[in-house]
Design an enzyme around this catalytic site. Sequence first.
Site, PDB file in Angstrom:
ATOM      1  NE  ARG A 191      -2.780   0.593   3.412  1.00 15.53           N
ATOM      2  CZ  ARG A 191      -2.409   0.724   4.685  1.00 15.53           C
ATOM      3  NH1 ARG A 191      -1.494   1.820   4.562  1.00 15.53           N
ATOM      4  NH2 ARG A 191      -2.307  -0.089   5.329  1.00 15.53           N
ATOM      5  CG  ASP A 227      -8.797  15.820 -16.045  1.00 16.73           C
ATOM      6  OD1 ASP A 227      -8.003  14.894 -16.923  1.00 16.73           O
ATOM      7  OD2 ASP A 227      -9.572  15.232 -15.871  1.00 16.73           O
ATOM      8  CE1 TYR A 283     -16.330  11.295 -16.871  1.00 22.58           C
ATOM      9  CE2 TYR A 283     -15.254  11.481 -15.153  1.00 22.58           C
ATOM     10  CZ  TYR A 283     -16.123  10.804 -15.633  1.00 22.58           C
ATOM     11  OH  TYR A 283     -16.082   9.474 -15.330  1.00 22.58           O
ATOM     12  CE  LYS A 316     -11.824   7.412 -19.655  1.00 21.12           C
ATOM     13  NZ  LYS A 316     -11.592   7.255 -18.045  1.00 21.12           N
TER      14      LYS A 316
HETATM   15  C1  LIG Z   1     -11.443  14.096 -18.369  1.00 21.55           C
HETATM   16  C2  LIG Z   1     -11.465  12.926 -17.305  1.00 21.55           C
HETATM   17  N1  LIG Z   1     -10.954  13.086 -15.953  1.00 21.55           N
HETATM   18  C3  LIG Z   1     -11.338  12.116 -15.231  1.00 21.55           C
HETATM   19  C4  LIG Z   1     -11.822  10.842 -15.318  1.00 21.55           C
HETATM   20  C5  LIG Z   1     -12.046   9.811 -14.252  1.00 21.55           C
HETATM   21  O1  LIG Z   1     -11.139   8.641 -14.587  1.00 21.55           O
HETATM   22  P1  LIG Z   1     -11.368   7.183 -13.925  1.00 21.55           P
HETATM   23  O2  LIG Z   1     -12.694   6.839 -14.978  1.00 21.55           O
HETATM   24  O3  LIG Z   1      -9.979   6.319 -14.299  1.00 21.55           O
HETATM   25  O4  LIG Z   1     -11.739   7.402 -12.689  1.00 21.55           O
HETATM   26  C6  LIG Z   1     -12.349  10.730 -16.689  1.00 21.55           C
HETATM   27  C7  LIG Z   1     -13.283   9.435 -16.748  1.00 21.55           C
HETATM   28  O5  LIG Z   1     -13.955   9.684 -18.024  1.00 21.55           O
HETATM   29  C8  LIG Z   1     -12.232  11.571 -17.678  1.00 21.55           C
HETATM   30  O6  LIG Z   1     -12.853  11.750 -18.980  1.00 21.55           O
END
Ligand SMILES: Cc1ncc(COP(=O)(O)O)c(C=O)c1O
Length: 395
Positions: A64, A190, A117, A215
């Site tokens: 961890r 992000d 998002y 992604k």
């Molecule tokens: C722009 C963006 N940030 C964060 C996330 C969250 O990521 P996760 O699904 O890996 O938790 C996503 C998920 O689609 C996203 O598109």
Amino acid sequence: MQTPHRDGFETLAIHAGQEPDPVTGAVVPPIYQVSTYKQDGVGGLRGKELGEAARWIEGYEYSRTDNPTRGALEECLTALEGGARSLVFASGMAASDCLIRAVCKPGDHVLIPDDAYGGTFRLFDKVLTGWGVTYRPVTMQDATGVQAALTDRPVRLIWVETPTNPLLGIADIAALGRVARDAGALLVVDNTFASPYLQQPLSLGADAVVHSTTKYIGGHSDVVGGAVVVTDTALGDDLYFLRNAVGSVPGPFDAWLTLRGAKTLAVRMERHCQNAQRIAEMLVSHPAVAEVYYPGLPSHPGHEVAAKQMHGFGGMVSFRARGGPPEAVGICGRTRLFTLGESLGGVESLIEYPAQMTHSSAAGSELEVPADLVRLSVGIESVDDLIEDLRTALG
Ligand SMILES: Cc1ncc(COP(=O)(O)O)c(C=O)c1O
């Protein structure tokens, strides 16, 4: 004096954090599928005797806290984003949550994009408000408007997505960096939609970068993960402490898969960009399409900023169906190669209906997405096949 040589992105993706195993010579970091490590006497953690070459397999006590496979991924991501330190997480949302709670305390105020998002919005709206952190949605594409919002009350953190999910809005990271610095706020970007290959926010003035490594970095739709990369090592220490205290870590196999994905990020992104550009250009002239959102189109309001701060325009394209919401849903059900599904950034093309899928949590809020919107994650298949598939689905 000679300038130290800095390896290029593709080299770092394959070598940073990935020296051959000092004991066996294995050329890729092995999957250390282990929870705990033998200690040679209390406090006698192994590996120190192997010296610098073995720094990534030294000093482990419990997975961890640290794990060598995870550490290899972190070192690679630090290099790819040009940061001082990175930490990886069990998901992108776990990464966002840890960063926000490492930086903010109850009573703090945060600015978020008015087209963020849906999951990020839900985290602020449904979870962090209960914890005493308030937020205000603002248009991040307008740095002057953001500056004005900063005069209302002290802001601890400015959360930016660029390009945004799903409307592909572009924020000027350098301009927002100046605005944030003047206000004493932390700028977080992000960078999921762009990936570090196309955009490196830390070099433009951001303090921290967040990724859903699920992604483009993972790239093959087979692993969920997240990362935070920071410039300030003290913030890195705070994140490290909180992640260990809370335990939102990825398993070693997930870290290994993500690192394997990162090796080919550059070549995949080149093809994602080429395919998406061709598809966006086709959609613009299609009679069933009312509007196309892609920063690579000169008509996109963020095109110039994107061209300045990105190395390519990415693989995400959204469009509005001229036939309205029923037609948008219909298109999503008629494709052959574009698979109907959430997520993005994998080698295979995906299609989705944000209003009822990825962004349903924003329904009824300021961040609600248009009901006639379709989002495409353009993969790296033969582009002519993808275009034919969309033409058939559009009718
Ligand atoms: C722009 C963006 N940030 C964060 C996330 C969250 O990521 P996760 O699904 O890996 O938790 C996503 C998920 O689609 C996203 O598109």
